[in-house]
Design an enzyme around this catalytic site. Structure first.
Site, PDB file in Angstrom:
ATOM      1  CG  HIS A  17      29.282  11.057   0.409  1.00  0.00           C
ATOM      2  ND1 HIS A  17      29.457  10.440  -0.840  1.00  0.00           N
ATOM      3  CD2 HIS A  17      28.278  10.224   0.861  1.00  0.00           C
ATOM      4  CE1 HIS A  17      29.073   9.186  -1.018  1.00  0.00           C
ATOM      5  NE2 HIS A  17      28.189   9.076   0.146  1.00  0.00           N
ATOM      6  CD  GLU A  18      26.677  11.198   4.215  1.00  0.00           C
ATOM      7  OE1 GLU A  18      25.415  10.662   4.052  1.00  0.00           O
ATOM      8  OE2 GLU A  18      27.706  10.091   4.282  1.00  0.00           O
ATOM      9  CG  HIS A  21      23.349  10.268   0.538  1.00  0.00           C
ATOM     10  ND1 HIS A  21      22.978   9.749  -0.879  1.00  0.00           N
ATOM     11  CD2 HIS A  21      24.573   9.917   0.934  1.00  0.00           C
ATOM     12  CE1 HIS A  21      24.332   8.890  -1.117  1.00  0.00           C
ATOM     13  NE2 HIS A  21      24.990   8.833   0.259  1.00  0.00           N
TER      14      HIS A  21
END
Length: 355
Positions: A17-18, A21
């Site tokens: 997820h990170e 980003h």
């Protein structure tokens, strides 16, 4: 061991997820100051270039700290070029959306790998024939191996069940193998109304047989694993969205919501059942994480996407006061959900309810 497997599962999903980003921030020239797995106090950190990579004490999440996040930050002319808040809103939307989208993509890849590794499939051997139901009246018996319906060969229970459920209330020619002897029976299904796991009432044809539960492992070549993995991913996404809608409608009880304790226990159970089960569990968690973060709730990625989308339409950012109020509401909703999840977990421990 359950805790270890839960940390592995959650750690991998948080990282993906990170990283979404992080990757898109770099793609659009945004500076990244911190990349953290976990929240709270730093356990370990190492700075590489401009970015400090952290392992933090609370493992239930993570964050990417970008240059220019927050309106009260003093920026140099050079930093403005690398500032998240100074990028076009469409670029900011891409950076924010990348996290949950990467979770959905990782689930898709995991499902493809699962089908390549091999998935357990239930054979068409009959384990029970219900009394006074169409199959029993026609003469089917426990131990029969269903071989064909109306001349169409079947060798997996889900394939057989789908044909029955999607068919009509009309006579079927069901061929079975009883020992080594092939036999054909005329079976006319009857209507049955049941509830799905989403709480919906459905009426469909049934004949009154239950699978014996014998399984074989089906492995698929890359091309078929790709198509099956894609279909499975889409099914899981739809099921997750519908489950959330049904929770709001109260068609699914709120006590079905689980938290960290439930995840830890299930991680251990699925790992003990084998690598395929554990990977499927990780993929399901990844879908849930992706869908949850795309909800239009302030403080979640979906809430930020709504604000940036409004900015694209009206040509200016949503007022700071409006965003602050919305984020406070979103925080209350998120904390309430976490409290409910913890409460349900603890209640299950005391009542001995199965997960």
């Amino acid at each position: 061991m359950s805790m270890l497997f839960a940390i592995i599962a959650l750690g991998a999903l948080i990282f993906v997820h990170e990283f979404g980003h992080f990757l898109f921030a770099k793609l659009f020239g945004v500076g990244v100051e911190k990349f953290s797995l976990g929240f709270g106090p730093k356990v370990f950190g190492k700075k590489v270039g401009e970015t400090e990579y952290l392992l933090s004490a609370l493992p239930l999440g993570g964050y990417v700290k970008m240059v220019g996040e927050g309106e009260d930050v003093e920026l140099s002319d050079e930093d403005i070029k690398r500032s998240f808040s100074h990028k076009h809103p469409l670029q900011r939307m891409a950076i924010v959306a990348a996290g949950p989208v990467f979770n959905l993509l990782s689930a898709w890849l995991i499902f493809i790998v699962i089908f390549m590794m091999g998935v357990p499939a239930v054979t068409t051997k009959v384990g029970e024939v219900m009394a006074n139901k169409p199959a029993a009246k026609a003469g089917l018996k426990t131990g029969d191996l269903i071989a064909a319906i109306d001349g169409k060969p079947v060798n997996r229970w889900d394939e057989f069940a789908k044909i029955i459920a999607e068919g009509k209330i009309a006579p079927l020619q069901i061929t079975v193998k009883r020992g080594t002897t092939p036999m054909t029976f005329t079976v006319t299904p009857e209507s049955s109304t049941t509830k799905t796991i989403l709480g919906d009432k459905v009426t469909r044809p049934v004949i009154g047989v239950v699978a014996a539960g014998d399984t074989v492992i089906d492995k698929f070549p890359v091309s078929e694993a790709f198509s099956r993995g894609t279909a499975q991913s889409w099914t899981m996404i739809k099921m997750t969205v519908l489950s959330m809608v049904r929770l709001v409608q109260r068609a699914i009880p709120l006590d079905t919501i689980g938290g960290p304790i439930m995840i830890v226990k299930m991680a251990g159970q699925q790992a003990a059942a084998g690598s395929v089960n554990f990977l499927a569990f990780v993929a399901l968690l990844s879908v849930n994480l992706g869908v949850l973060n795309l909800l239009p709730v302030p403080i979640l990625d979906g809430g930020h996407l709504v604000f940036f989308g409004i900015e694209v339409v009206i040509g200016r950012p949503v007022s700071k006061k409006t965003r602050e109020i919305a984020q406070q509401i979103g925080l209350v909703l998120l904390i309430s959900l976490m409290i409910l999840a913890f409460y349900n977990d603890i209640a299950r421990m005391f009542t001995g309810a199965k997960l």
